[in-house]
Design a protein around this motif. Structure first.
Motif, PDB file in Angstrom:
ATOM      1  N   GLU A  24      -9.300  32.870  -5.291  1.00  0.00           N
ATOM      2  CA  GLU A  24     -10.238  32.457  -4.250  1.00  0.00           C
ATOM      3  C   GLU A  24      -9.533  32.317  -2.912  1.00  0.00           C
ATOM      4  OE1 GLU A  24      -9.760  30.990  -7.116  1.00  0.00           O
ATOM      5  OE2 GLU A  24     -11.699  30.771  -8.140  1.00  0.00           O
ATOM      6  N   ASN A  25     -10.407  32.510  -1.762  1.00  0.00           N
ATOM      7  CA  ASN A  25      -9.642  32.385  -0.422  1.00  0.00           C
ATOM      8  C   ASN A  25     -10.445  30.800   0.037  1.00  0.00           C
ATOM      9  OD1 ASN A  25      -8.592  34.687  -0.258  1.00  0.00           O
ATOM     10  ND2 ASN A  25     -10.469  35.601   0.120  1.00  0.00           N
ATOM     11  N   PHE A  45      -2.898  20.744  -0.134  1.00  0.00           N
ATOM     12  CA  PHE A  45      -3.044  22.655  -0.011  1.00  0.00           C
ATOM     13  C   PHE A  45      -1.761  23.089  -0.823  1.00  0.00           C
ATOM     14  CE2 PHE A  45      -1.063  21.633   4.348  1.00  0.00           C
ATOM     15  CZ  PHE A  45       0.072  21.975   4.251  1.00  0.00           C
ATOM     16  N   GLU A  46      -0.727  22.289  -0.851  1.00  0.00           N
ATOM     17  CA  GLU A  46       0.529  22.871  -1.760  1.00  0.00           C
ATOM     18  C   GLU A  46       0.057  22.968  -3.222  1.00  0.00           C
ATOM     19  OE1 GLU A  46       3.615  24.176  -0.993  1.00  0.00           O
ATOM     20  OE2 GLU A  46       2.816  23.860   1.334  1.00  0.00           O
ATOM     21  N   ARG A  47      -0.579  22.018  -3.570  1.00  0.00           N
ATOM     22  CA  ARG A  47      -1.166  22.057  -5.048  1.00  0.00           C
ATOM     23  C   ARG A  47      -2.000  23.348  -5.336  1.00  0.00           C
ATOM     24  NH1 ARG A  47      -1.882  18.381  -9.330  1.00  0.00           N
ATOM     25  NH2 ARG A  47      -0.145  17.399  -8.727  1.00  0.00           N
ATOM     26  N   LEU A  48      -3.119  23.411  -4.477  1.00  0.00           N
ATOM     27  CA  LEU A  48      -3.871  24.480  -4.492  1.00  0.00           C
ATOM     28  C   LEU A  48      -3.154  25.830  -4.437  1.00  0.00           C
ATOM     29  CD1 LEU A  48      -6.700  23.358  -2.227  1.00  0.00           C
ATOM     30  CD2 LEU A  48      -6.991  23.607  -4.692  1.00  0.00           C
ATOM     31  N   PHE A  49      -2.052  26.061  -3.337  1.00  0.00           N
ATOM     32  CA  PHE A  49      -1.451  27.115  -3.497  1.00  0.00           C
ATOM     33  C   PHE A  49      -0.659  27.594  -4.742  1.00  0.00           C
ATOM     34  CE2 PHE A  49       2.691  29.101  -2.338  1.00  0.00           C
ATOM     35  CZ  PHE A  49       2.348  30.354  -1.857  1.00  0.00           C
ATOM     36  N   GLY A  68      -0.303  34.710   0.728  1.00  0.00           N
ATOM     37  CA  GLY A  68      -1.189  33.629  -0.188  1.00  0.00           C
ATOM     38  C   GLY A  68      -1.410  32.425   0.730  1.00  0.00           C
ATOM     39  N   LYS A  69      -0.652  32.141   1.869  1.00  0.00           N
ATOM     40  CA  LYS A  69      -0.646  30.847   2.519  1.00  0.00           C
ATOM     41  C   LYS A  69      -0.445  31.239   3.883  1.00  0.00           C
ATOM     42  CE  LYS A  69       2.331  27.972   1.682  1.00  0.00           C
ATOM     43  NZ  LYS A  69       3.263  26.591   0.959  1.00  0.00           N
ATOM     44  N   ASP A 451      -4.154  14.417  -8.661  1.00  0.00           N
ATOM     45  CA  ASP A 451      -4.875  15.479 -10.010  1.00  0.00           C
ATOM     46  C   ASP A 451      -6.553  15.150  -9.671  1.00  0.00           C
ATOM     47  OD1 ASP A 451      -2.472  16.155 -10.896  1.00  0.00           O
ATOM     48  OD2 ASP A 451      -2.621  14.411 -12.150  1.00  0.00           O
ATOM     49  N   ARG A 452      -6.976  14.046  -9.400  1.00  0.00           N
ATOM     50  CA  ARG A 452      -8.378  13.783  -9.245  1.00  0.00           C
ATOM     51  C   ARG A 452      -8.925  14.826  -8.164  1.00  0.00           C
ATOM     52  NH1 ARG A 452      -8.628   8.712  -7.924  1.00  0.00           N
ATOM     53  NH2 ARG A 452      -8.101   8.095  -9.862  1.00  0.00           N
ATOM     54  N   ALA A 453      -8.128  14.863  -7.171  1.00  0.00           N
ATOM     55  CA  ALA A 453      -8.714  15.640  -5.956  1.00  0.00           C
ATOM     56  C   ALA A 453      -8.901  16.883  -6.380  1.00  0.00           C
ATOM     57  CB  ALA A 453      -7.865  15.325  -4.865  1.00  0.00           C
ATOM     58  N   ILE A 454      -7.799  17.475  -7.007  1.00  0.00           N
ATOM     59  CA  ILE A 454      -7.528  18.989  -7.229  1.00  0.00           C
ATOM     60  C   ILE A 454      -8.822  19.329  -8.146  1.00  0.00           C
ATOM     61  CG2 ILE A 454      -6.412  20.903  -8.179  1.00  0.00           C
ATOM     62  CD1 ILE A 454      -5.562  20.027  -5.105  1.00  0.00           C
TER      63      ILE A 454
END
Length: 519
Positions: A24-25, A45-49, A68-69, A451-454
């Motif tokens: 996903e973008n 954003f590091e965890r999402l990456f 990708g970033k 973890d909750r945020a992600i």
């Protein structure tokens, strides 16, 4: 042999090319040119990456783009902004709540006025409207004009985030109930048990804040949206209400009771536990401190040199008079301080999280910034809070009321008061014990806040939005929301009944009821 070679390249394509095509973008719009807020946002954003998502990030910090970033860098915005305030700020003066609120929106307005002209925003506008973003994450703290990109890119799901606890406007954008009788405004120093006059003042602070934002600040943001995206652009007041999820930097163990809608998710302290490199000189300094170390760090936007040369000299004298403790001092101009004694280490930047995580750290001398106090609480380190502006007063007051530290206003700092406050915290074990209990409550969660945020971000991605969590009020008019139509109907019916009953009770007298007059 050829068959095996073909299988190998098929595997490479399936492992690399296909996941990249399916990832996903996500567009991440950072809005506040603060290094501390960037640190908080970066954890997300590091965890999402790392989870395989493709990111485009509007950033105020120099970061290297990689596949990708992609970073769209806004350079030196904070320096430009502070130059605009030059001469207007007195860091040693205590600000009133009204002045605090006005300063905050003035800061936001000036920041937007600069940001709208930045090349990074123009770079994003150069993206074709057909470019597919599966999600937009917006820092709701400020920069609402950037919400114009939601419609520009075809209305993908929107998530709002903030490192600024729960800003007042979260109540309006999510229709969270507002009870000014027990919800202290961030600019005040009240707790949730207010006497009558405090409730009155607190209500006035809330009213002033919401009025100023909606009528002045947001009106300016709408002008910027129309300037960039055209005269038919939707008001940002309506766009921000489309947020499927709102992630706020709050935790009930440290903050006052507040009723939150289901799409407002507390993720307070998601930045704690991050890994930081500790220079060898810092490790050695901590190890050789006889009774442990004390960290003086006023965050990323306040520096101790702002207190003035005299106050810095008083602090230096206190440090020198306590040789058994090591003092790590974050100072923007170490050269100005001259030669330091062996128990003082002066650095332009300190790995605060790593130092607080060290068991030899006995005290944090802080500006009362929320992120710093959350880190100190997580690691159980008592605090001497020296608040300067905005929410720092209320943050410091929470620490004091919890018995986990003391507060000292900048205008009251001298050699005696400063040393007295430090010794009070170090010698009274109740501060340490209370902070340890506070730390236990903060950590007692089913999962780490990050973890909750992600989880919630990826849940929005997976379902292409979570509309069922949103308030239904955007599709209702003001008469329906506040039941004005229902109340009006009841009043009309009651009035009609009153007229009917009144008519029957007050009948005109008949001839049978008239008594004959005596002659």
């Amino acid at each position: 042999m050829k068959f095996k070679f073909w299988n190998f390249w098929c595997a490479v394509v399936s492992l690399v090319v296909i996941p990249a095509a399916l990832a996903e973008n996500i567009l991440i719009l950072q809005t506040l040119a603060s290094r501390s807020h960037h640190i908080w946002n970066k954890q997300i954003f590091e965890r999402l990456f790392n989870n395989g998502h493709n990111l485009t990030i509007l950033s105020f910090e120099e970061e290297q783009s990689v596949p990708g970033k992609t970073f769209l860098i806004v350079k030196d915005l904070m320096a430009k902004l502070m130059a605009d305030f030059e001469g207007d700020l007195d860091y040693t003066a205590e600000q009133s709540p009204v002045a605090n609120i006005h300063f905050m929106y003035d800061f936001y307005n000036k920041a937007s006025r600069l940001l709208v002209k930045e090349d990074a925003v123009r770079q994003l506008l150069a993206y074709p409207k057909t470019f597919k973003f599966d999600l937009i994450i917006h820092d709701l703290t400020m920069g609402q004009f950037l919400l114009g990109f939601v419609e520009y890119f075809g209305n993908p799901p929107l998530i709002s985030i903030t490192a600024f606890n729960i800003p007042p406007h979260v109540t309006t954008m999510t229709d969270a109930p507002l009870y000014t009788t027990y919800m202290p405004h961030y600019a005040s120093s009240f707790d949730n048990k207010m006497v009558f006059i405090e409730r009155v003042r607190n209500t006035l602070y809330w009213a002033f804040d919401l009025f100023y934002r909606n009528r002045i600040y947001m009106a300016n943001e709408d002008k910027r949206v129309k300037q960039i995206f055209g005269g038919n652009a939707t008001s940002v007041k309506l766009i921000e209400k489309r947020s499927d999820v709102v992630l706020v930097n709050s935790d009930f163990s440290m903050d006052y009771y507040q009723v939150l809608p289901p799409n407002v998710i507390p993720v307070g302290g998601l930045h704690v536990g991050r890994q930081e490199k500790v220079p060898p000189v810092v490790k050695q300094f901590i190890a050789r401190a006889n009774k442990g170390v004390i960290l003086l760090c006023f965050g990323t936007n306040v520096a101790s040199e702002m207190l003035g040369e005299g106050t810095n000299l008083d602090m230096f004298k206190v440090f020198r008079s306590m040789p058994d403790y090591g003092f790590i001092w974050k100072h923007g101009n170490p050269e100005e301080l001259g030669i330091m004694p062996a128990n003082v280490l002066v650095l332009k930047w300190v790995p605060q999280a790593a130092i607080l995580a060290n068991s030899r750290t006995k005290l944090l001398i802080s500006h009362g910034g929320l992120l710093s106090l959350q880190e100190a609480t997580w690691h159980g380190v008592p605090v001497l809070a020296i608040p300067f502006f905005v929410d720092q007063y209320s943050n410091a007051e929470k620490i004091v009321k919890a018995g986990a530290g003391v507060k000292l206003l900048p205008k009251n700092i001298n050699e005696d008061t400063f040393k007295g406050a430090i010794k009070d915290v170090l010698e009274n074990t109740s501060y340490y014990e209370n902070m340890k209990q506070r730390s236990y409550l903060f950590k007692a969660q089913p999962e780490h806040p990050l973890d909750r945020a992600i989880f919630w971000i990826e849940k929005v991605l997976e379902n292409k939005g979570l509309h069922y969590l949103r308030s239904p009020t955007p599709t209702m008019n003001i008469f329906q929301i506040y039941a004005i139509d229902m109340v009006a109907s009841v009043l009309v019916i009651a009035f009609l009944y009153y007229l009917i009953i009144r008519r029957h009770i007050r009948r005109p007298a008949t001839s049978d009821n008239v008594k004959p007059k005596k002659e």
